[in-house]
Every structure is written in C-alpha cells, then in structure tokens.
Scaffold this motif. Structure first.
Motif, short mmCIF file in Angstrom:
data_model
loop_
_atom_site.label_atom_id
_atom_site.label_comp_id
_atom_site.label_asym_id
_atom_site.label_seq_id
_atom_site.Cartn_x
_atom_site.Cartn_y
_atom_site.Cartn_z
N THR A 335 -80.24 -146.39 80.02
CA THR A 335 -78.88 -146.06 80.42
C THR A 335 -77.96 -147.24 80.20
O THR A 335 -78.40 -148.34 79.83
CB THR A 335 -78.83 -145.66 81.90
OG1 THR A 335 -78.98 -146.85 82.71
CG2 THR A 335 -79.96 -144.68 82.25
N ARG A 336 -76.69 -147.06 80.46
CA ARG A 336 -75.72 -148.14 80.30
C ARG A 336 -75.96 -149.26 81.30
O ARG A 336 -75.46 -150.38 81.12
CB ARG A 336 -74.30 -147.59 80.47
CG ARG A 336 -73.94 -147.14 81.88
CD ARG A 336 -72.49 -146.64 81.97
NE ARG A 336 -72.10 -146.35 83.33
CZ ARG A 336 -72.30 -145.20 83.95
NH1 ARG A 336 -72.92 -144.20 83.31
NH2 ARG A 336 -71.90 -145.02 85.20
N CYS A 337 -76.76 -148.99 82.33
CA CYS A 337 -77.00 -149.98 83.38
C CYS A 337 -78.41 -150.56 83.37
O CYS A 337 -78.71 -151.46 84.14
CB CYS A 337 -76.73 -149.37 84.75
SG CYS A 337 -75.04 -148.79 84.97
N GLY A 338 -79.27 -150.03 82.51
CA GLY A 338 -80.64 -150.52 82.47
C GLY A 338 -81.62 -149.39 82.27
O GLY A 338 -81.25 -148.25 82.00
N VAL A 339 -82.91 -149.71 82.42
CA VAL A 339 -83.99 -148.80 82.09
C VAL A 339 -84.71 -148.31 83.34
O VAL A 339 -84.99 -149.10 84.26
CB VAL A 339 -85.01 -149.50 81.15
CG1 VAL A 339 -86.28 -148.67 81.00
CG2 VAL A 339 -84.38 -149.75 79.79
N VAL A 340 -84.99 -147.01 83.36
CA VAL A 340 -85.90 -146.44 84.34
C VAL A 340 -86.91 -145.56 83.60
O VAL A 340 -86.65 -145.11 82.49
CB VAL A 340 -85.18 -145.61 85.43
CG1 VAL A 340 -84.36 -146.51 86.34
CG2 VAL A 340 -84.30 -144.52 84.81
N LEU A 341 -88.05 -145.35 84.24
CA LEU A 341 -89.10 -144.51 83.67
C LEU A 341 -89.30 -143.30 84.58
O LEU A 341 -89.18 -143.41 85.79
CB LEU A 341 -90.41 -145.28 83.58
CG LEU A 341 -90.38 -146.67 82.95
CD1 LEU A 341 -91.78 -147.28 82.93
CD2 LEU A 341 -89.79 -146.62 81.55
N GLY A 342 -89.61 -142.13 83.97
CA GLY A 342 -89.81 -140.97 84.82
C GLY A 342 -90.02 -139.70 84.04
O GLY A 342 -90.55 -139.71 82.92
N HIS A 343 -89.58 -138.60 84.63
CA HIS A 343 -89.75 -137.29 84.00
C HIS A 343 -88.69 -136.35 84.55
O HIS A 343 -88.27 -136.47 85.70
CB HIS A 343 -91.13 -136.72 84.30
CG HIS A 343 -91.70 -135.87 83.21
ND1 HIS A 343 -91.13 -134.65 82.86
CD2 HIS A 343 -92.76 -136.05 82.39
CE1 HIS A 343 -91.84 -134.12 81.88
NE2 HIS A 343 -92.84 -134.95 81.57
N THR A 344 -88.26 -135.39 83.73
CA THR A 344 -87.35 -134.35 84.16
C THR A 344 -88.06 -133.01 84.17
O THR A 344 -89.18 -132.88 83.66
CB THR A 344 -86.12 -134.25 83.24
OG1 THR A 344 -86.55 -133.84 81.94
CG2 THR A 344 -85.38 -135.57 83.16
N GLY A 345 -87.41 -132.01 84.72
CA GLY A 345 -87.96 -130.66 84.70
C GLY A 345 -86.89 -129.63 84.94
O GLY A 345 -85.89 -129.89 85.62
#
Length: 398
Positions: A335-345
């Motif tokens: 993102t414009r603010c940094g990185v996250v890891l995860g999943h959507t559904g």
C-alpha cells in the motif's frame, strides 16, 4: 471416482435472485439503517479516529452498500474495534467483535496453515504431487504439486465454475455435499495450463490441499484444524461447519439491491459446497488472532516461511488494498503506507480482509456484511479497497 457429466446446465440462479456462483463475486436502504460509526477500546489518535469513523459511515451509506461494517485493529496488545451500521437489520443492533461470520476465501489461509505445518513436520513436502498423495484423481492432474496448489499455479479446473455443480447447488442451496467428491465435478476435464506456468485463482486448489493433508495423516481435515490451528492459538470461536447454520450471535449477511430492503442470506447456503476453500466461520476477534499468527510467521519454521513468501503477481477474486502478490496461501499487499500480508474473501453476504505486518505485531480485520465484487459492484469494490488501505495506513502509522 465418477467423471462429471459434460452437458451444460442453465445459467446459475439461486432462489434469492443472485446471478452468481457461491464463491464468485456477487450482488438498502443502508443509509437509513446505518447508525454512527463507533470505536471501542483505548482512544486512538483523534484524526485517525475521525477519518476511520467517516470512512465506515460512507461505506454503509452508499447505494448498494453494506448494512454494516466492522474492523479490528491491533498493535501489540492495544486492540481497537470500529463499527458502523447494523449487524442485524431486524433488531438494529450494531456489529460486535464477538459475532460469528463467514470468512469466505480467507478459509484458504487456514488450509495453508494446516498444510505448511505438515511440511514442517515432514508429513508433506511442497514437491509432493497429486499423483503421489491423491492417485485416484485424474492422471492428467498427477504432476500438480502441493506448492502449485497453495500458490494457485496448478491449472486445475475450478469445480465452482462447472455448470452441473452450479445447477445442483442452485436447486438446493442447503444441500450437503460430500467435500471429498467436490472435484468429481471437473474430473473429466484436463488441466487449464501446465503446472507452474501461470497464476489462476482457483477454488479447486484448496480442496485438493485439504485432501492431501488428510491423505498424509489419516485424519479428517476438521480434526487437523483443531490440532494445528484452533488449539495452539486458543481459537474458541472458529469452526468449519458443513451445514447452513451459524453459531449465535452472528453478523447477518445480506444481499443488497439499491432501493430495496436488504435480504438476509446468512443461513441460505450450506457450506459443504465450499469446504476448505471457503467454508470457515469465525468472529472478528478469532480471525484477528489467527491472521496475526499466520501472517506473522509464528506457525512455521524459517525455511517453510521462506518458501511461503516467494511472491509472484496475483490476487484473489476480491483484491485487497494496494498492489497484490501471491505467496503460498498468503498474499502481500503493498500500500501507499507500507506492506501487510493476509488474505481476502467474498461470498454471498460477506466481504472479508484479514492482514498483519510480516512480524505479526500489528494486525487487522475488515468486514462488510454484503458481498462486493468486480462484476456486480465495481464502484463499491473500488471504494472498499480505498477504505481498506486507509485502515492499513492507520494500523501502520500508530
């Protein structure tokens, strides 16, 4: 194993008028129903508080928007819950972080957690093939590896796109399928491309992952979830039901058509039709605890984690915030603010995002109680992704 019939059925329709498959992207007076957004827990920065409240309020007031929204943000032990609108149109009560909800394709992260822990234990290998672990599946699929399945580079045909499956599901949405036979619907079809040659998000992949885990251990997938995920993480409100009912209390899911009263579809469908690919149920609190550990790498060895986070271009059906890249049952959102890891559904009645920083110290969940999709609600999807990014930025900024 039986081969699926090859005749084509009629276009998928449910008795609720939703012209989409269960896991495909699908379809209020939401502005009238929505109460003010609220924040629980310790008081955040005033500007963040105001912006996040306004963002959720705007979502539930949009034409076709969700009746309700809830987000959980956690930094170390500081947990903050934001909510807008209602969890239940009939009662008007607001969403709570203890409400059960359908996780849709975030369920794929749970199958990843099981399979990758079995890799760590030496009971599976990323190079294990369908031919080795599931030799009864079509010979044309035998070169597909566990790694391919977890990264959606398998080329398996998607059983949820099969017209026979869709017709059977539409004729009885609460029908109980045997999850072990879901891939039978596409057993007569070849691979869509050579394994590992390209990315294609696919619901068949994680059904096959769960079958591999069962074959390797001799245990039901549900028992593996209990032993490897629920118990170690203390998840008391997480489950994989096969039926249509939800534990109480629950966040009601709705089909929303602008100008019409939202239609409650929370218990309209049985979850055996999607099983390891989309059937998990959890509360926002439990989902946050799971993703904090899973995306933060706490469940895996360093070597397996290294394999999991080899990124390639790719996203789920419901892309998360920023730029998406695919790992093994995990996505990276830049993102414009940094990185996250995860999943959507996304599933009928629900849209989900669960993410954490790579060190697991900061985490968030973001839930709408209607389905948002590229096909049916592209403007709402764009707005939802923008708001998700706002929440990621707030999470990383604090």
């Amino acid at each position: 194993m039986r081969a699926a019939p090859t005749h084509r059925g009629r276009p998928f329709r449910t008795r609720f008028g939703l012209a989409t498959a269960l896991l495909a992207a699908g379809a209020c007076a939401a502005g009238l129903l929505a109460g003010p957004a609220q924040a629980e827990g310790q008081r955040p920065d005033a500007r963040d508080d105001r912006e996040l409240r306004n963002a959720l309020e705007e979502l539930v007031r949009l034409p076709g928007g969700p009746p309700g929204a809830i987000a959980v943000l956690q930094r170390d032990r500081d947990v903050r819950v934001y909510r807008a609108g209602v969890a239940d149109v009939e009662s008007g009560r607001p969403p709570h972080s203890g409400d059960h909800m359908r996780l849709a394709s975030v369920s794929k992260a749970y199958s990843g957690a099981v399979a990758l822990q079995l890799v760590d234990r030496g009971e599976l290998r990323l190079g294990d093939t369908i031919g080795k672990r599931l030799p009864w599946l079509p010979a044309a699929w035998h070169k597909v590896t566990l790694r391919n399945l977890l990264q959606h580079t398998s080329g398996l045909p998607d059983y949820t796109e099969d017209p026979v499956f869709q017709e059977r599901f539409a004729s009885d949405p609460r029908r109980e399928f045997d999850p072990h036979t879901l891939l039978d619907f596409v057993a007569g079809q070849p691979l869509l491309f050579p394994p590992g040659s390209r990315y294609r998000y696919d619901n068949s992949d994680n059904v096959a992952v769960a079958l591999m885990a069962e074959a390797a251990t001799g245990l039901p997938y549900e028992e593996l979830l209990r032993r490897l995920v629920y118990r170690p993480l203390g998840l008391r409100n997480t489950s994989l039901p096969r039926g249509h009912l939800l534990p109480q209390p629950y966040l009601h899911g709705y089909a929303v058509v602008p100008g019409q009263r939202p239609e409650d579809v929370s218990t309209a469908f049985g979850m055996s039709a999607v099983w390891a690919s989309g059937g998990m149920v959890a509360t926002p609190n439990d989902l946050n605890a799971f993703m904090r550990a899973y995306a933060g790498g706490r469940l895996l060895s360093k070597e397996t984690r290294k394999q999991q986070t080899k990124w390639i271009p790719g996203s789920s059906v419901n892309p998360g915030p920023g730029r998406n890249e695919a790992g093994l049952a995990l996505f990276r959102y830049t993102t414009r603010c940094g990185v996250v890891l995860g999943h959507t559904g996304t599933i009928t009645g629900y849209s989900q995002l669960a993410a954490a920083t790579p060190d697991g110290k900061r985490s968030m969940t973001f839930t709408l109680n209607t389905q948002v999709s590229r096909q049916a609600t592209p403007e709402l999807l764009a707005r939802m992704r923008a708001v998700q990014e706002d929440f990621v930025c707030a999470l990383l900024r604090r």
